[in-house]
Design an enzyme around this catalytic site. Structure first.
Site, PDB file in Angstrom:
ATOM      1  N   LYS A 141       0.879  -1.520   0.297  1.00 16.19           N
ATOM      2  CA  LYS A 141      -0.211   0.052  -0.263  1.00 16.19           C
ATOM      3  C   LYS A 141       0.660   1.164  -0.007  1.00 16.19           C
ATOM      4  O   LYS A 141       1.642   1.488   0.957  1.00 16.19           O
ATOM      5  CB  LYS A 141      -0.632   0.179   1.113  1.00 16.19           C
ATOM      6  CG  LYS A 141      -2.005  -0.619   0.975  1.00 16.19           C
ATOM      7  CD  LYS A 141      -3.361  -0.806   2.169  1.00 16.19           C
ATOM      8  CE  LYS A 141      -2.339  -0.735   3.960  1.00 16.19           C
ATOM      9  NZ  LYS A 141      -3.574  -1.141   4.684  1.00 16.19           N
ATOM     10  N   GLU A 243      -5.531  -3.506  10.598  1.00 16.04           N
ATOM     11  CA  GLU A 243      -6.556  -2.801  10.851  1.00 16.04           C
ATOM     12  C   GLU A 243      -6.069  -2.366  11.931  1.00 16.04           C
ATOM     13  O   GLU A 243      -7.304  -1.698  12.276  1.00 16.04           O
ATOM     14  CB  GLU A 243      -6.966  -1.973   9.721  1.00 16.04           C
ATOM     15  CG  GLU A 243      -6.414  -1.651   8.755  1.00 16.04           C
ATOM     16  CD  GLU A 243      -5.532  -0.336   8.012  1.00 16.04           C
ATOM     17  OE1 GLU A 243      -6.056   0.903   8.509  1.00 16.04           O
ATOM     18  OE2 GLU A 243      -4.664  -1.137   7.612  1.00 16.04           O
TER      19      GLU A 243
END
Length: 368
Positions: A141, A243
């Site tokens: 990412k 996350e």
């Protein structure tokens, strides 16, 4: 020194980590692989580290150093564009490699710059913080911020190489090391960790570790992340578990405007997530206590200078970048929760659980 091949599906790269690893770049990168290196680093990275890295990459091809202002407020597309213009002025082309020397801020800014130039040129990470070496480089990412939230603009782009010098990491300020240890503790909380090469007794609240200890910690984080991400390269399914603590944590980090580290924000976010899961009868009290115990082992909850009010935190919370993964009404927000240590909570076959906004506000107002 340890070398691991990291693979996201068919996208593989070598990750070399250990003492003085930068002195060995010639054994990893062929001399004729690139015609120049554009070394990008933010102003918070010591000049001595940047020039140390440049010395060894310079044995392969010419090196140009580009610096930009540090701080989350400069993690923007305008910063990326400025760096790209400067790189082009230096003669950057498709055989140029972008070398990110710094922490997660530099890694993301340089990653976005590399992924966009000529529709993608080589990216090399040289993480100079334990947080970057053990967490952010173990992902493809790449993203920058908008004024409304963190990491809202970006894409997926893998590096060609990663080099983490644990001597440099061991000489980092303890608070900076602690930021990375918070993510390590997150990995201990979210996954079953039967094969780690250290025990909880190896953690300390002073956050002073030897290069060899940091090498062991990085190896653990690689194993933890790749056990999931090798099959979920875009981190949209099982990979969402990483996350954990970030929904509220990112909001706190933005609301504090640089007053606390990313790791400290995530530590607080994990405590709030555990308390929310407990209130929803998902997590037993003893697992909430395990969160406090592990985070206190690394001093993560001591003297965090939280100054922002709950309303400002909630302002950023509603712009979380995981919005849209599941359909929610306006009274709920999706969060990654656990039903126990090593046990992700599931909702309709996803890792995002709807949580009432009123409950989130209640827990934030209560504090730690």
């Amino acid at each position: 020194m340890t070398t691991k091949q990291i693979c996201f599906a068919d996208r593989c790269f070598n990750f070399a980590f250990g003492e003085h690893v930068l002195e060995s770049v010639e054994s990893y990168i062929p001399r004729d692989e690139f015609d120049q290196y554009i070394m990008i680093s933010d102003s918070g990275v010591p000049d001595s580290i940047v020039h140390y890295a440049a010395e060894y990459f310079g044995k392969l091809a010419p090196v140009h150093i580009l610096r930009f202002q540090g701080g989350e407020e400069y993690k923007t597309l305008s910063t990326v564009t400025n760096l790209q213009e400067r790189a082009i002025a230096l003669g950057a082309n498709r055989r140029t490699a972008i070398v990110a020397v710094g922490g997660g801020l530099t890694g993301n800014v340089a990653g976005v710059a590399a992924g966009m130039m000529f529709r993608g040129i080589a990216l090399i990470h040289v993480p100079t913080t334990f947080l970057a070496a053990s967490d952010s480089v173990l992902s493809i990412k790449q993203a920058v911020n908008l004024t409304s939230g963190k990491n809202l603009v970006g894409f997926y782009y893998p590096p060609r190489f990663v080099f983490a010098d644990t001597r440099i990491l061991s000489e980092s300020p303890p608070r900076q090391v602690k930021a990375g240890m918070c993510e390590l503790v997150k990995n201990m909380l979210i996954l079953e960790n039967d094969n780690k090469e250290f025990t909880e007794d190896d953690l300390n609240s002073a956050n002073v570790y030897s290069p060899k200890q940091l090498e062991t910690f990085i190896n653990f984080c690689i194993s933890a992340k790749m056990s999931v991400l090798s099959e979920d390269i875009y981190e949209k399914k099982k990979g969402l578990i990483f996350e954990y603590g970030h929904t509220i944590g990112h909001a706190i980090e933005l609301a504090e405007q640089g007053g606390i580290t990313h790791g400290e924000a995530i530590a607080v976010g994990m405590i709030y997530a555990a308390k929310i899961a407990n209130r929803m009868n998902l997590m037993p009290e003893h697992d909430v206590s395990a969160h406090y115990w592990l985070l206190n082992k690394i001093g993560a909850l001591q003297d965090i200078p939280l100054k922002s009010d709950p309303d400002s935190i909630f302002h950023y919370l509603i712009h979380d970048n995981k919005r849209g993964y599941i359909k929610l009404d306006e009274d709920n927000l999706g969060m990654i929760l656990l039903s126990g240590v090593g046990k992700p909570a599931m909702y309709n076959q996803t890792l995002l659980t709807p949580v009432r906004k009123t409950l989130i506000k209640e827990v934030i107002r209560e504090g730690l």
